[in-house]
Design an enzyme around this catalytic site. Structure first.
Site, mmCIF file in Angstrom:
data_model
loop_
_atom_site.group_PDB
_atom_site.id
_atom_site.type_symbol
_atom_site.label_atom_id
_atom_site.label_comp_id
_atom_site.label_asym_id
_atom_site.label_seq_id
_atom_site.Cartn_x
_atom_site.Cartn_y
_atom_site.Cartn_z
ATOM 1 N N ASP A 182 -9.905 17.755 16.696
ATOM 2 C CA ASP A 182 -9.508 16.468 17.236
ATOM 3 C C ASP A 182 -10.438 15.415 16.621
ATOM 4 O OD1 ASP A 182 -8.426 14.556 19.196
ATOM 5 O OD2 ASP A 182 -10.414 14.717 20.109
ATOM 6 N N ASP A 194 -10.978 11.590 17.946
ATOM 7 C CA ASP A 194 -11.665 10.714 18.903
ATOM 8 C C ASP A 194 -12.320 11.512 20.022
ATOM 9 O OD1 ASP A 194 -10.810 8.209 17.638
ATOM 10 O OD2 ASP A 194 -8.813 8.817 18.292
ATOM 11 N N TYR A 216 -8.033 3.224 21.209
ATOM 12 C CA TYR A 216 -7.190 2.481 20.270
ATOM 13 C C TYR A 216 -8.018 1.800 19.179
ATOM 14 C CZ TYR A 216 -3.683 3.365 23.821
ATOM 15 O OH TYR A 216 -2.857 3.963 24.740
ATOM 16 N N ASN A 241 -3.878 12.626 17.807
ATOM 17 C CA ASN A 241 -2.835 11.808 18.419
ATOM 18 C C ASN A 241 -3.242 10.351 18.238
ATOM 19 O OD1 ASN A 241 -1.527 14.095 19.343
ATOM 20 N ND2 ASN A 241 -2.106 13.823 21.481
ATOM 21 N N SER A 252 -1.266 7.312 19.366
ATOM 22 C CA SER A 252 -0.139 6.601 19.984
ATOM 23 C C SER A 252 -0.226 5.095 19.802
ATOM 24 C CB SER A 252 -0.029 6.947 21.468
ATOM 25 O OG SER A 252 -1.128 6.424 22.183
ATOM 26 N N LYS A 263 -0.034 16.297 20.295
ATOM 27 C CA LYS A 263 -0.620 17.349 21.115
ATOM 28 C C LYS A 263 -0.258 17.086 22.572
ATOM 29 C CE LYS A 263 -4.500 16.203 19.238
ATOM 30 N NZ LYS A 263 -5.920 15.972 19.007
ATOM 31 N N ASP A 265 -11.755 17.392 22.866
ATOM 32 C CA ASP A 265 -12.335 16.941 24.132
ATOM 33 C C ASP A 265 -11.285 16.558 25.172
ATOM 34 O OD1 ASP A 265 -11.476 14.617 22.743
ATOM 35 O OD2 ASP A 265 -12.859 13.397 23.923
#
Length: 183
Positions: free
Chosen positions: A8, A10, A19, A51, A53, A101, A126
Site C-alpha cells: 500500500d 499512503d 487526498y 487506492n 479515489s 482494494k 495499514d
C-alpha cells in the site's frame, strides 16, 4: 517461482495526507528506504497497490498521482525499477469496482503474470482493505499499525491470522530473521 511483496502507499510507504495532490508534500514514513532496500536484497519483487479515489472524485488527476509516485521513488533512491508493476485504483467506493482494494484482482493478475509463489507473497498495508485484498488474493496479509487498521472489524478467519507490525521496516526485519540463511 518468485516471491513478492504488494505494498500500500499512503500510511505504509508515505505519510497519509488525505487526498495528497502535491508532489512537494510527499514525506516518507520513517524506515521506508531501509525496508525496501532489505526487501530487494532478500530477492522480493515489489508491487505498488494503491487506492486513489481522489481521481474518481475529481480532486486530482492520474497525472498528479504519477508525479507523486515519481517524487516518492526519487526520495527512496533505490535503483530502478523499484516497483515491478503499479496498480492505481481510481474508483470511489460508490463506483463499480475493478481494482479498488479490497478487490484482489491486481494481486491475482500479478501472481499469474510473474509466476509468483503465494506461500512467499505478502500484502502489507495499514487499512482493512489492504489486509482483505491480500487475504482474498491468497497471499499473506500483513497489517501495519495505523488508525485505518481495525482488526476487530475484520472477519475472524482474517483477524486470527493477521500479524501486525508497527512499520514496514519492522515487518521486513522480522521477515529477514525468519528466512533461512545461506552458508
Amino acid at each position: 517461482m518468485k516471491k513478492a511483496i504488494f505494498l500500500d502507499r499512503d500510511g505504509t510507504l508515505i505519510i497519509d495526507k488525505n487526498y495528497l495532490a502535491d508532489p512537494a508534500q510527499v514525506e516518507l514514513v520513517p524506515g521506508t528506504i531501509e525496508a525496501l532496500r532489505l526487501a530487494t536484497d532478500l530477492g522480493y519483487l515489489l508491487f505498488l497497490f494503491t487506492n486513489q479515489s481522489g481521481i474518481g472524485r475529481n480532486f486530482f488527476t492520474m497525472d498528479i498521482v504519477l508525479k507523486i509516485h515519481e517524487r516518492m521513488i526519487e526520495m527512496i533512491g533505490l535503483p530502478p525499477p523499484l516497483f515491478t508493476e503499479t496498480c492505481i485504483a481510481p474508483e470511489t467506493p460508490e463506483q463499480p469496482q475493478a481494482y479498488r482494494k479490497p478487490s484482489p484482482r491486481f494481486i491475482l493478475e500479478m501472481m499469474r503474470k510473474y509466476d509468483l509463489d503465494a506461500r512467499q507473497c505478502y500484502m502489507a498495508g495499514d487499512a482493512n482493505s489492504d489486509v482483505m485484498a491480500g487475504f482474498m488474493g491468497g497471499i499473506k496479509p500483513i497489517g501495519i499499525s495505523g488508525p485505518r487498521l481495525k482488526p476487530s472489524e475484520l472477519p475472524g478467519e482474517v483477524s486470527n491470522i493477521l500479524p501486525i507490525f508497527p512499520s514496514l521496516l519492522d515487518f521486513m526485519r522480522h521477515l529477514d530473521k525468519m528466512l533461512p540463511k545461506s552458508a
